[in-house]
Motif scaffolding. Structure first.
Motif, PDB file in Angstrom:
ATOM      1  N   GLU A 115      26.943  34.437  23.797  1.00 33.63           N
ATOM      2  CA  GLU A 115      26.592  33.379  22.832  1.00 33.63           C
ATOM      3  C   GLU A 115      27.243  33.657  21.483  1.00 33.63           C
ATOM      4  O   GLU A 115      27.643  32.720  20.773  1.00 33.63           O
ATOM      5  CB  GLU A 115      25.076  33.284  22.698  1.00 33.63           C
ATOM      6  CG  GLU A 115      24.407  32.681  23.916  1.00 33.63           C
ATOM      7  CD  GLU A 115      22.898  32.592  23.773  1.00 33.63           C
ATOM      8  OE1 GLU A 115      22.344  31.509  24.024  1.00 33.63           O
ATOM      9  OE2 GLU A 115      22.265  33.611  23.396  1.00 33.63           O
ATOM     10  N   GLN A 116      27.376  34.935  21.128  1.00 34.59           N
ATOM     11  CA  GLN A 116      28.075  35.278  19.887  1.00 34.59           C
ATOM     12  C   GLN A 116      29.558  34.937  19.971  1.00 34.59           C
ATOM     13  O   GLN A 116      30.232  34.782  18.956  1.00 34.59           O
ATOM     14  CB  GLN A 116      27.887  36.760  19.571  1.00 34.59           C
ATOM     15  CG  GLN A 116      26.455  37.145  19.224  1.00 34.59           C
ATOM     16  CD  GLN A 116      26.291  38.625  18.946  1.00 34.59           C
ATOM     17  OE1 GLN A 116      27.108  39.226  18.231  1.00 34.59           O
ATOM     18  NE2 GLN A 116      25.261  39.242  19.505  1.00 34.59           N
ATOM     19  N   ASP A 117      30.068  34.820  21.207  1.00 32.51           N
ATOM     20  CA  ASP A 117      31.459  34.392  21.410  1.00 32.51           C
ATOM     21  C   ASP A 117      31.598  32.877  21.479  1.00 32.51           C
ATOM     22  O   ASP A 117      32.696  32.360  21.707  1.00 32.51           O
ATOM     23  CB  ASP A 117      32.014  35.007  22.704  1.00 32.51           C
ATOM     24  CG  ASP A 117      32.578  36.405  22.492  1.00 32.51           C
ATOM     25  OD1 ASP A 117      33.155  36.649  21.419  1.00 32.51           O
ATOM     26  OD2 ASP A 117      32.450  37.238  23.402  1.00 32.51           O
TER      27      ASP A 117
ATOM     28  N   THR B 291      26.074  28.181  30.267  1.00 29.27           N
ATOM     29  CA  THR B 291      27.392  28.607  30.751  1.00 29.27           C
ATOM     30  C   THR B 291      27.486  30.120  30.798  1.00 29.27           C
ATOM     31  O   THR B 291      28.023  30.693  31.757  1.00 29.27           O
ATOM     32  CB  THR B 291      28.498  28.036  29.849  1.00 29.27           C
ATOM     33  OG1 THR B 291      28.421  26.609  29.843  1.00 29.27           O
ATOM     34  CG2 THR B 291      29.868  28.472  30.332  1.00 29.27           C
ATOM     35  N   ALA B 292      26.961  30.779  29.763  1.00 27.95           N
ATOM     36  CA  ALA B 292      26.996  32.236  29.717  1.00 27.95           C
ATOM     37  C   ALA B 292      26.249  32.835  30.905  1.00 27.95           C
ATOM     38  O   ALA B 292      26.734  33.767  31.561  1.00 27.95           O
ATOM     39  CB  ALA B 292      26.386  32.724  28.408  1.00 27.95           C
ATOM     40  N   LYS B 293      25.088  32.285  31.210  1.00 24.13           N
ATOM     41  CA  LYS B 293      24.302  32.795  32.327  1.00 24.13           C
ATOM     42  C   LYS B 293      25.024  32.593  33.651  1.00 24.13           C
ATOM     43  O   LYS B 293      25.062  33.483  34.502  1.00 24.13           O
ATOM     44  CB  LYS B 293      22.939  32.096  32.347  1.00 24.13           C
ATOM     45  CG  LYS B 293      21.988  32.638  33.396  1.00 24.13           C
ATOM     46  CD  LYS B 293      20.629  31.971  33.292  1.00 24.13           C
ATOM     47  CE  LYS B 293      19.659  32.543  34.331  1.00 24.13           C
ATOM     48  NZ  LYS B 293      18.322  31.893  34.229  1.00 24.13           N
ATOM     49  N   ARG B 294      25.627  31.401  33.832  1.00 23.45           N
ATOM     50  CA  ARG B 294      26.338  31.105  35.075  1.00 23.45           C
ATOM     51  C   ARG B 294      27.523  32.043  35.271  1.00 23.45           C
ATOM     52  O   ARG B 294      27.735  32.586  36.366  1.00 23.45           O
ATOM     53  CB  ARG B 294      26.796  29.649  35.063  1.00 23.45           C
ATOM     54  CG  ARG B 294      27.646  29.257  36.274  1.00 23.45           C
ATOM     55  CD  ARG B 294      27.947  27.764  36.261  1.00 23.45           C
ATOM     56  NE  ARG B 294      28.596  27.342  35.034  1.00 23.45           N
ATOM     57  CZ  ARG B 294      29.893  27.496  34.767  1.00 23.45           C
ATOM     58  NH1 ARG B 294      30.691  28.083  35.652  1.00 23.45           N
ATOM     59  NH2 ARG B 294      30.394  27.044  33.640  1.00 23.45           N
ATOM     60  N   LYS B 295      28.303  32.236  34.228  1.00 24.07           N
ATOM     61  CA  LYS B 295      29.485  33.086  34.329  1.00 24.07           C
ATOM     62  C   LYS B 295      29.111  34.556  34.550  1.00 24.07           C
ATOM     63  O   LYS B 295      29.762  35.260  35.329  1.00 24.07           O
ATOM     64  CB  LYS B 295      30.350  32.939  33.069  1.00 24.07           C
ATOM     65  CG  LYS B 295      31.106  31.615  32.995  1.00 24.07           C
ATOM     66  CD  LYS B 295      31.995  31.555  31.778  1.00 24.07           C
ATOM     67  CE  LYS B 295      32.877  30.316  31.786  1.00 24.07           C
ATOM     68  NZ  LYS B 295      33.902  30.386  32.853  1.00 24.07           N
ATOM     69  N   LEU B 296      28.052  35.015  33.886  1.00 21.34           N
ATOM     70  CA  LEU B 296      27.637  36.397  34.066  1.00 21.34           C
ATOM     71  C   LEU B 296      27.105  36.634  35.477  1.00 21.34           C
ATOM     72  O   LEU B 296      27.419  37.651  36.106  1.00 21.34           O
ATOM     73  CB  LEU B 296      26.572  36.771  33.031  1.00 21.34           C
ATOM     74  CG  LEU B 296      26.120  38.237  33.080  1.00 21.34           C
ATOM     75  CD1 LEU B 296      27.271  39.172  32.732  1.00 21.34           C
ATOM     76  CD2 LEU B 296      24.948  38.470  32.137  1.00 21.34           C
TER      77      LEU B 296
ATOM     78  N   ARG C 261      20.074  39.804  29.783  1.00 26.30           N
ATOM     79  CA  ARG C 261      19.689  39.061  28.577  1.00 26.30           C
ATOM     80  C   ARG C 261      20.616  39.383  27.405  1.00 26.30           C
ATOM     81  O   ARG C 261      21.095  38.483  26.707  1.00 26.30           O
ATOM     82  CB  ARG C 261      18.248  39.422  28.202  1.00 26.30           C
ATOM     83  CG  ARG C 261      17.728  38.772  26.921  1.00 26.30           C
ATOM     84  CD  ARG C 261      16.533  39.533  26.391  1.00 26.30           C
ATOM     85  NE  ARG C 261      16.913  40.886  25.968  1.00 26.30           N
ATOM     86  CZ  ARG C 261      16.041  41.864  25.745  1.00 26.30           C
ATOM     87  NH1 ARG C 261      14.755  41.661  25.951  1.00 26.30           N
ATOM     88  NH2 ARG C 261      16.474  43.060  25.341  1.00 26.30           N
ATOM     89  N   ASP C 262      20.906  40.683  27.214  1.00 23.70           N
ATOM     90  CA  ASP C 262      21.715  41.078  26.064  1.00 23.70           C
ATOM     91  C   ASP C 262      23.183  40.714  26.253  1.00 23.70           C
ATOM     92  O   ASP C 262      23.875  40.383  25.278  1.00 23.70           O
ATOM     93  CB  ASP C 262      21.559  42.575  25.809  1.00 23.70           C
ATOM     94  CG  ASP C 262      20.142  42.929  25.347  1.00 23.70           C
ATOM     95  OD1 ASP C 262      19.470  42.049  24.783  1.00 23.70           O
ATOM     96  OD2 ASP C 262      19.712  44.075  25.569  1.00 23.70           O
ATOM     97  N   ALA C 263      23.681  40.769  27.501  1.00 26.28           N
ATOM     98  CA  ALA C 263      25.057  40.331  27.743  1.00 26.28           C
ATOM     99  C   ALA C 263      25.199  38.842  27.474  1.00 26.28           C
ATOM    100  O   ALA C 263      26.208  38.388  26.901  1.00 26.28           O
ATOM    101  CB  ALA C 263      25.469  40.663  29.180  1.00 26.28           C
TER     102      ALA C 263
END
Length: 310
Positions: A245-247, A253-258, A238-240
């Motif tokens: 999102e801050q980037d 997309t953030a969830k998929r890439k992580l 969640r925090d990553a």
């Protein structure tokens, strides 16, 4: 004439007395798999405060950077919790185990200091990491009022998770390949000490719960391992995602890439799953997987920083 009941009680007392004398003599808990000659070394390592790692310090990759930044931001308050968790047990421990607790606490204090400095660099790049630390504190606040053995089991679970991650960081260069050299060195140093002290809390647990039944001991530590690891790992994800999102990444997309980073390539979580699951097995002890060879590979890098553990 001695009754069967009196004889059973006498045998039980004699067994407890033998166990206590063995622990006093050898200095570790009955049932421990920690190598008898193994010792903790406190390395007062201070990394370069003038060095400025780039914003995406891991391979110019925002996803890898976000994951490690999320973990680092969680460490200072978590490690303070580990130290506090051991305090109620220290005075009743055998001498060797008590000395190891002291060395463990010193290691964790130094880890906290260095990750506070690292997290300050992350914040200097404009990331909000304080909310991550506050989230860790909120999770740990839920332990207030719980039995002290409960908190010890939480620490066992988190230390096991940390030891498995550390084993992979030191055994497979792909995980830190391309990272800023100073940042990578912090992670390798920390990983080495996580492996070195991976059995300490478990040995304190064995001593603290020596009067418990085998079933109660197993049920408590395995259920807590499932619950707390799921909670901690979920919060790190969640925090990553929040850091990504801050980037400027959208949440999907953030969830998929992580997820691709963690489970596919390089896929540390996929590779370490069965090693982590060992904690759910009866008879588990962290040192049943002896990876001291990894300490030998890195030890020479820190000879100048070695300080006696007393």
């Amino acid at each position: 004439m001695t009754s069967p009941t009196d004889q059973l009680e006498r045998d039980h007392r004699d067994s407890k007395a033998r166990t206590g004398s063995e622990e006093a003599e050898f200095g570790f808990a009955r049932g421990s798999a920690t190598p008898a000659e193994h010792e903790l070394i406190v390395r007062d390592r201070r990394f370069d405060r003038q060095h400025r790692s780039p914003r995406w310090w891991h391979s110019n990759d925002p996803v890898a950077t976000a994951w490690y930044n999320s973990v680092s931001a969680s460490l200072p308050r978590g490690e303070a919790f580990f130290i506090d968790t051991l305090k109620p047990f220290r005075d009743g421990l055998p001498p060797k185990l008590r000395a190891e607790v002291k060395a463990f606490s010193k290691q964790e204090v130094i880890h906290t200091r260095e990750h506070v400095a690292f997290n300050r660099l992350v914040a200097d790049h404009g990331y909000n990491v304080e909310s991550i630390a506050e989230g860790i504190q909120a999770m740990l606040d839920l332990t207030e009022g719980r039995p002290k053995e409960f908190n010890l089991a939480i620490t066992i679970a988190l230390e096991h998770f940390a030891a498995i991650i550390s084993r992979h960081l030191l055994s497979d260069p792909r995980y830190l390949e391309g990272a800023d050299p100073e940042a990578a060195e912090i992670w390798r140093w920390h990983a080495m000490e996580e492996i070195e002290h991976k059995g300490l809390v478990f040995d304190v647990w064995l001593h603290a719960t020596k009067d418990w039944s085998a079933w109660k001991r197993y049920k408590t530590r395995s259920l807590i391992a499932l619950l707390i690891t799921k909670k901690y790992f979920g919060n790190r994800v969640r925090d990553a995602i929040g850091l990504l999102e801050q980037d400027g990444f959208d949440r999907r997309t953030a969830k998929r890439k992580l997820n691709a980073f963690l489970w596919w390539k390089p896929g540390m979580m996929r590779r370490m799953f069965f090693e982590w699951a060992a904690i759910l097995m009866p008879g588990f002890h962290p040192w049943k997987h002896d990876d001291r060879a990894l300490l030998g590979k890195t030890q020479s890098d820190y000879e100048a920083a070695v300080m006696p553990a007393e």
